[in-house]
Design a protein around this motif. Structure first.
Motif, PDB file in Angstrom:
ATOM      1  N   SER A 116       3.727   5.394  -2.720  1.00 14.33           N
ATOM      2  CA  SER A 116       3.854   6.740  -2.153  1.00 14.33           C
ATOM      3  C   SER A 116       5.295   7.168  -1.940  1.00 14.33           C
ATOM      4  O   SER A 116       5.557   8.336  -1.671  1.00 14.33           O
ATOM      5  N   HIS A 131      -8.696   8.084   1.269  1.00 15.39           N
ATOM      6  CA  HIS A 131      -9.429   6.935   1.805  1.00 15.39           C
ATOM      7  C   HIS A 131     -10.428   7.352   2.865  1.00 15.39           C
ATOM      8  O   HIS A 131     -11.464   6.731   3.037  1.00 15.39           O
ATOM      9  N   GLN A 168      -2.976  10.124   0.399  1.00 11.66           N
ATOM     10  CA  GLN A 168      -3.589   8.804   0.285  1.00 11.66           C
ATOM     11  C   GLN A 168      -4.568   8.563   1.444  1.00 11.66           C
ATOM     12  O   GLN A 168      -5.683   8.098   1.240  1.00 11.66           O
ATOM     13  N   ASN A 220       2.671  12.446   0.115  1.00 12.09           N
ATOM     14  CA  ASN A 220       1.908  11.456  -0.659  1.00 12.09           C
ATOM     15  C   ASN A 220       1.052  10.589   0.257  1.00 12.09           C
ATOM     16  O   ASN A 220      -0.101  10.279  -0.057  1.00 12.09           O
ATOM     17  N   ARG A 253       0.817  -1.220   0.000  1.00 15.90           N
ATOM     18  CA  ARG A 253       0.000   0.000   0.000  1.00 15.90           C
ATOM     19  C   ARG A 253       0.850   1.269   0.000  1.00 15.90           C
ATOM     20  O   ARG A 253       0.509   2.247  -0.660  1.00 15.90           O
TER      21      ARG A 253
END
Length: 166
Positions: free
Chosen positions: A41, A163, A159, A155, A37
């Motif tokens: 980034s 979310h 992110q 980043n 995940r």
């Protein structure tokens, strides 16, 4: 070689970085401990293969002085403690020509801070070959790491915000 297994021409450096994320540690931990995940980034990082749940292959491109070096890398999650929100990764890489290499350990932990979390990162890095030559100025290595960490944090915050809104 000297007594710690380093070549005399290798460059070793240890440094610390930190950044904040807008989630408390219990919510930030699942994000930060998920390599798949977070890899997109991190500037210059491309995850290419998952060897097992703790071992990953990829590439990292890093500007170092007058050149940008690209390392084929293996990262292994050595220790992970979800209760105390700490982890340690071991990474090693070499450029395609075998003229430059890097290996090191990255440890991180989360602490509550300002309604979110502070991520504290400790890096112990050894550069060899051309990477050691270009990274001779340790200030340059630390400045490059700080720049990557700053962009990664921005980043990651984007992110997490994306979310949170979905």
């Amino acid at each position: 070689m000297n007594t710690d297994g380093q070549n005399e021409r290798d460059v070793r450096d240890e440094f610390d970085n930190s950044f904040d994320v807008p989630l408390p540690p219990a919510e930030a931990w699942p994000v930060l401990s998920d390599i798949r995940r977070i890899a997109p980034s991190i500037p210059g990082v491309q995850l290419t293969d998952v060897l097992d749940e703790r071992t990953y292959q990829g590439t990292i491109s890093v500007p170092l002085g007058p050149v940008a070096l690209t390392f084929a890398s293996v990262v292994k999650l050595e220790e992970i403690d979800p209760v105390n929100h700490t982890a340690r990764l071991q990474a090693q890489g070499a450029d395609a020509n075998g003229r430059a290499g890097a290996h090191g350990t990255v440890s991180f932990r989360l602490e509550p801070a300002n309604g979110g979390s502070r991520v504290l990162v400790h890096t112990d890095l050894v550069l060899s070959g051309a990477a050691a030559q270009y990274g001779r100025g340790l200030e340059m290595v630390q400045a490059t790491a700080a720049q990557i960490m700053t962009q990664f944090a921005a980043n990651l915050r984007a992110q997490v915000a994306g979310h949170a809104g979905s």
